[in-house]
Enzyme design. Structure first.
Site, PDB file in Angstrom:
ATOM      1  N   GLY A  36     -70.663  27.213  65.575  1.00  0.00           N
ATOM      2  CA  GLY A  36     -71.884  27.970  65.288  1.00  0.00           C
ATOM      3  C   GLY A  36     -72.219  27.980  63.807  1.00  0.00           C
ATOM      4  O   GLY A  36     -71.470  27.446  62.976  1.00  0.00           O
ATOM      5  N   VAL A  93     -72.231  30.497  61.687  1.00  0.00           N
ATOM      6  CA  VAL A  93     -71.226  31.236  60.903  1.00  0.00           C
ATOM      7  C   VAL A  93     -69.882  30.511  60.970  1.00  0.00           C
ATOM      8  O   VAL A  93     -69.169  30.410  59.964  1.00  0.00           O
ATOM      9  CB  VAL A  93     -71.097  32.691  61.404  1.00  0.00           C
ATOM     10  CG1 VAL A  93     -69.971  33.417  60.697  1.00  0.00           C
ATOM     11  CG2 VAL A  93     -72.418  33.429  61.190  1.00  0.00           C
ATOM     12  N   ARG A 135     -68.246  23.450  76.389  1.00  0.00           N
ATOM     13  CA  ARG A 135     -69.240  22.414  76.063  1.00  0.00           C
ATOM     14  C   ARG A 135     -68.867  21.645  74.806  1.00  0.00           C
ATOM     15  O   ARG A 135     -69.210  20.493  74.646  1.00  0.00           O
ATOM     16  CB  ARG A 135     -70.631  23.058  75.814  1.00  0.00           C
ATOM     17  CG  ARG A 135     -71.249  23.780  76.954  1.00  0.00           C
ATOM     18  CD  ARG A 135     -72.611  24.358  76.545  1.00  0.00           C
ATOM     19  NE  ARG A 135     -72.502  25.446  75.576  1.00  0.00           N
ATOM     20  CZ  ARG A 135     -72.292  26.731  75.906  1.00  0.00           C
ATOM     21  NH1 ARG A 135     -72.201  27.074  77.173  1.00  0.00           N
ATOM     22  NH2 ARG A 135     -72.192  27.669  74.982  1.00  0.00           N
ATOM     23  N   CYS A 141     -75.033  41.857  58.793  1.00  0.00           N
ATOM     24  CA  CYS A 141     -75.387  41.172  57.542  1.00  0.00           C
ATOM     25  C   CYS A 141     -76.334  41.988  56.655  1.00  0.00           C
ATOM     26  O   CYS A 141     -76.155  42.067  55.438  1.00  0.00           O
ATOM     27  CB  CYS A 141     -75.996  39.820  57.859  1.00  0.00           C
ATOM     28  SG  CYS A 141     -77.222  39.888  59.173  1.00  0.00           S
ATOM     29  N   GLN A 186     -85.809  39.138  57.239  1.00  0.00           N
ATOM     30  CA  GLN A 186     -84.581  38.504  57.686  1.00  0.00           C
ATOM     31  C   GLN A 186     -84.762  37.054  58.134  1.00  0.00           C
ATOM     32  O   GLN A 186     -85.710  36.718  58.832  1.00  0.00           O
ATOM     33  CB  GLN A 186     -83.954  39.341  58.812  1.00  0.00           C
ATOM     34  CG  GLN A 186     -83.577  40.727  58.329  1.00  0.00           C
ATOM     35  CD  GLN A 186     -82.763  41.548  59.305  1.00  0.00           C
ATOM     36  OE1 GLN A 186     -82.973  42.755  59.368  1.00  0.00           O
ATOM     37  NE2 GLN A 186     -81.868  40.956  60.045  1.00  0.00           N
ATOM     38  N   LYS A 194     -78.252  49.800  63.338  1.00  0.00           N
ATOM     39  CA  LYS A 194     -76.972  49.310  62.792  1.00  0.00           C
ATOM     40  C   LYS A 194     -76.906  49.610  61.297  1.00  0.00           C
ATOM     41  O   LYS A 194     -75.870  50.033  60.780  1.00  0.00           O
ATOM     42  CB  LYS A 194     -76.844  47.797  63.002  1.00  0.00           C
ATOM     43  CG  LYS A 194     -76.489  47.401  64.419  1.00  0.00           C
ATOM     44  CD  LYS A 194     -76.501  45.872  64.542  1.00  0.00           C
ATOM     45  CE  LYS A 194     -76.366  45.461  65.997  1.00  0.00           C
ATOM     46  NZ  LYS A 194     -76.545  44.014  66.174  1.00  0.00           N
ATOM     47  N   ARG A 203     -88.211  39.893  60.964  1.00  0.00           N
ATOM     48  CA  ARG A 203     -87.783  38.490  60.916  1.00  0.00           C
ATOM     49  C   ARG A 203     -88.856  37.677  60.197  1.00  0.00           C
ATOM     50  O   ARG A 203     -90.045  37.766  60.568  1.00  0.00           O
ATOM     51  CB  ARG A 203     -87.637  38.058  62.366  1.00  0.00           C
ATOM     52  CG  ARG A 203     -86.807  36.865  62.665  1.00  0.00           C
ATOM     53  CD  ARG A 203     -85.374  36.951  62.386  1.00  0.00           C
ATOM     54  NE  ARG A 203     -84.509  37.435  63.422  1.00  0.00           N
ATOM     55  CZ  ARG A 203     -83.194  37.552  63.280  1.00  0.00           C
ATOM     56  NH1 ARG A 203     -82.596  37.243  62.138  1.00  0.00           N
ATOM     57  NH2 ARG A 203     -82.449  38.000  64.250  1.00  0.00           N
ATOM     58  N   HIS A 205     -81.339  36.668  53.657  1.00  0.00           N
ATOM     59  CA  HIS A 205     -82.178  37.844  53.914  1.00  0.00           C
ATOM     60  C   HIS A 205     -82.676  38.432  52.590  1.00  0.00           C
ATOM     61  O   HIS A 205     -81.978  38.367  51.568  1.00  0.00           O
ATOM     62  CB  HIS A 205     -81.370  38.957  54.592  1.00  0.00           C
ATOM     63  CG  HIS A 205     -80.979  38.674  56.014  1.00  0.00           C
ATOM     64  ND1 HIS A 205     -81.445  37.610  56.738  1.00  0.00           N
ATOM     65  CD2 HIS A 205     -80.164  39.376  56.849  1.00  0.00           C
ATOM     66  CE1 HIS A 205     -80.938  37.654  57.958  1.00  0.00           C
ATOM     67  NE2 HIS A 205     -80.145  38.708  58.053  1.00  0.00           N
ATOM     68  N   GLN A 207     -77.268  35.261  54.289  1.00  0.00           N
ATOM     69  CA  GLN A 207     -76.866  35.975  55.507  1.00  0.00           C
ATOM     70  C   GLN A 207     -75.607  35.359  56.122  1.00  0.00           C
ATOM     71  O   GLN A 207     -74.759  36.061  56.640  1.00  0.00           O
ATOM     72  CB  GLN A 207     -78.048  35.929  56.491  1.00  0.00           C
ATOM     73  CG  GLN A 207     -77.827  36.638  57.794  1.00  0.00           C
ATOM     74  CD  GLN A 207     -77.136  35.785  58.828  1.00  0.00           C
ATOM     75  OE1 GLN A 207     -77.282  34.576  58.856  1.00  0.00           O
ATOM     76  NE2 GLN A 207     -76.363  36.424  59.689  1.00  0.00           N
TER      77      GLN A 207
HETATM   78  P1  A2P Z   1     -70.766  26.239  71.501  1.00  0.00           P
HETATM   79  O1  A2P Z   1     -71.309  25.488  70.318  1.00  0.00           O
HETATM   80  O2  A2P Z   1     -69.699  25.475  72.219  1.00  0.00           O
HETATM   81  O3  A2P Z   1     -71.813  26.825  72.402  1.00  0.00           O
HETATM   82  P2  A2P Z   1     -74.392  30.595  66.919  1.00  0.00           P
HETATM   83  O4  A2P Z   1     -74.288  32.077  66.685  1.00  0.00           O
HETATM   84  O5  A2P Z   1     -74.676  29.839  65.681  1.00  0.00           O
HETATM   85  O6  A2P Z   1     -75.359  30.291  68.021  1.00  0.00           O
HETATM   86  O7  A2P Z   1     -72.952  30.121  67.436  1.00  0.00           O
HETATM   87  C1  A2P Z   1     -72.334  30.660  68.567  1.00  0.00           C
HETATM   88  C2  A2P Z   1     -70.894  30.159  68.639  1.00  0.00           C
HETATM   89  O8  A2P Z   1     -70.288  30.815  69.753  1.00  0.00           O
HETATM   90  C3  A2P Z   1     -70.773  28.671  68.892  1.00  0.00           C
HETATM   91  O9  A2P Z   1     -69.648  28.143  68.246  1.00  0.00           O
HETATM   92  C4  A2P Z   1     -70.604  28.620  70.404  1.00  0.00           C
HETATM   93  O10 A2P Z   1     -69.932  27.484  70.877  1.00  0.00           O
HETATM   94  C5  A2P Z   1     -69.728  29.824  70.594  1.00  0.00           C
HETATM   95  N1  A2P Z   1     -69.748  30.225  72.005  1.00  0.00           N
HETATM   96  C6  A2P Z   1     -70.830  30.509  72.767  1.00  0.00           C
HETATM   97  N2  A2P Z   1     -70.459  30.777  74.046  1.00  0.00           N
HETATM   98  C7  A2P Z   1     -69.112  30.653  74.080  1.00  0.00           C
HETATM   99  C8  A2P Z   1     -68.123  30.790  75.088  1.00  0.00           C
HETATM  100  N3  A2P Z   1     -68.453  31.117  76.344  1.00  0.00           N
HETATM  101  N4  A2P Z   1     -66.820  30.576  74.757  1.00  0.00           N
HETATM  102  C9  A2P Z   1     -66.475  30.236  73.502  1.00  0.00           C
HETATM  103  N5  A2P Z   1     -67.364  30.092  72.486  1.00  0.00           N
HETATM  104  C10 A2P Z   1     -68.657  30.298  72.770  1.00  0.00           C
END
Ligand code: A2P
Length: 378
Positions: free
Chosen positions: A24, A26, A51, A149, A176, A238, A272, A279, A354
């Site tokens: 993701g 972060v 995935r 954040c 934001q 928050k 937003r 931000h 952020q």
């Molecule tokens: P993935 O890339 O495999 O979906 P962001 O906040 O930038 O959208 O990132 C969300 C993060 O949380 C990504 O790394 C995403 O992985 C991970 N994530 C989402 N769903 C799951 C899950 N069911 N199990 C583990 N990690 C997850």
């Protein structure tokens, strides 16, 4: 609260680290920050959804393979940095703690839970020590929460002034960035911008509206979090509740426990804006004691994690673009609020990355506090 195991950490080696949500926005920043700060680690495990299993990510000069998060992912982990959303944290952070890991959680899942410290290292590092959570056998495994954040960015700027003059009231409006809604929102802002610019007449309406269900490019809107009874959205609430917890001004503890004997009144409007990853916040303050413009600038110049950028002659003040990829929170437009008695009110304009100080950097700084405690307690 999750069951409290003792930490699995052995002081003889650096911690074994895992990142949950490594793919993701972060998560990827966690990798950069850990590398840039040479965070001591024996191993680094990257976890995401099924995935992403098998996908590779760079860490310094290494290439690491992402694994699917599962219930045994934490059997060989001392420190887990979570940023995969609240539901993943709620399900897996207690499993990580049970396996003996310390969790630094970037989601909102445990922020307001009793016994879970909510920490901005420049503001309340003592909360970690007080909770007895740490990377040593005799300390508890447990969860430490990373604040929202917008809260972090606001408190970096306001805390030095609060310590000096006691802030009785904050009126904050946020601007934001997309990054707060994750990597998909950032991609959608780019895509919408392309679509809008190629629409007949330019900056027209867009087809792709998957993340927010509306046009974000060349637009702005009230923060997308659910609106609660009373009309505040969750992001705004928050900022209020988390600031009170970090400043030890929780309602159930009362103002008497606050060193300043103040329970700061806070009202927020969160918006937003089509900015990628930093931000901005307009902040109006009311002080109990006198705090001049000059004194505030002096305090902000000396404050850790803050850069004062306040050049009136050049009309040069913080911008989200300049604040992007920076560790510090930038503060400018420091000026007397003419609507309040002299010395009792100030306005500020603040920008902070952020993804970095608002999330990954703050979490890694919390992890560094744990390592320093280990050193200090030896
Ligand atoms: P993935 O890339 O495999 O979906 P962001 O906040 O930038 O959208 O990132 C969300 C993060 O949380 C990504 O790394 C995403 O992985 C991970 N994530 C989402 N769903 C799951 C899950 N069911 N199990 C583990 N990690 C997850």
């Amino acid at each position: 609260m999750p069951a409290q195991a003792s930490s699995s950490f052995s002081a003889a080696r650096a911690p074994r680290v895992a990142i949950v949500g490594a793919t993701g926005a972060v998560g990827e920043e966690f990798l950069r920050v850990l590398d840039q700060r040479s965070f001591p680690m024996t191993s680094l495990k990257l976890l995401a959804s099924a995935r992403s299993a098998g996908k590779t990510l760079s860490f310094g000069d290494q290439t690491l393979t992402v694994e699917a998060l599962g219930e045994h992912s934490f059997d060989d982990v001392d420190l887990a940095l979570f940023s995969a959303g609240g539901s993943i944290s709620r399900e897996y952070a207690p499993l990580a703690v049970k396996a003996g890991a310390v969790v630094v959680d970037n989601s909102s899942a445990f922020r307001m839970t009793d016994g879970v410290p909510l920490v901005v290292p420049e503001v309340n590092p003592q909360a970690v020590t007080e909770a007895g959570i740490g990377l040593r056998k005799e300390l508890k495994a447990g969860i430490i929460a990373n604040p929202n954040c917008s809260t972090i960015i606001m408190l970096l700027a306001v805390n030095p002034l609060h310590r000096f003059a006691g802030v009785e009231r904050i009126v904050v409006s946020t601007y934001q960035a997309a990054s707060g809604a994750g990597a998909a929102a950032m991609r959608e802002l780019e895509q919408q911008t392309r679509e809008a610019l190629s629409a007949p007449g330019g900056t027209g309406t867009v087809e792709t509206q998957d993340v927010f269900g509306m046009q974000y490019a060349f637009n702005l809107f009230s923060h997308n979090s659910p609106v609660e009874m009373g009309g505040y959205n969750q992001e705004e609430l928050k900022m209020v509740h988390e600031s009170h917890k970090i400043w030890n001004q929780d309602a159930d503890q009362g103002a008497a426990v606050s060193p300043e004997r103040i329970r700061t009144g806070i009202t927020a409007t969160c918006v937003r804006v089509p900015v990628m990853r930093a931000h901005a916040e307009s902040i109006n303050l009311t002080f109990r004691d006198e705090c001049s413009e000059l004194k505030a600038s002096e305090l902000l110049r000396a404050a850790p994690g803050v850069t004062l950028q306040d050049d009136r002659a050049a009309n040069a003040f913080p911008t989200p673009l300049q604040a992007s990829h920076q560790d510090d929170v930038f503060v400018g437009r420091v000026r007397r609020d003419l609507s309040q008695p002299e010395g009792r009110g100030l306005d500020l304009f603040v920008c902070g990355d952020q993804i970095r100080k608002g999330a990954a950097l703050n979490a890694v700084q919390i992890a560094e506090l744990l390592l320093e405690r280990r050193g200090a307690e030896r």
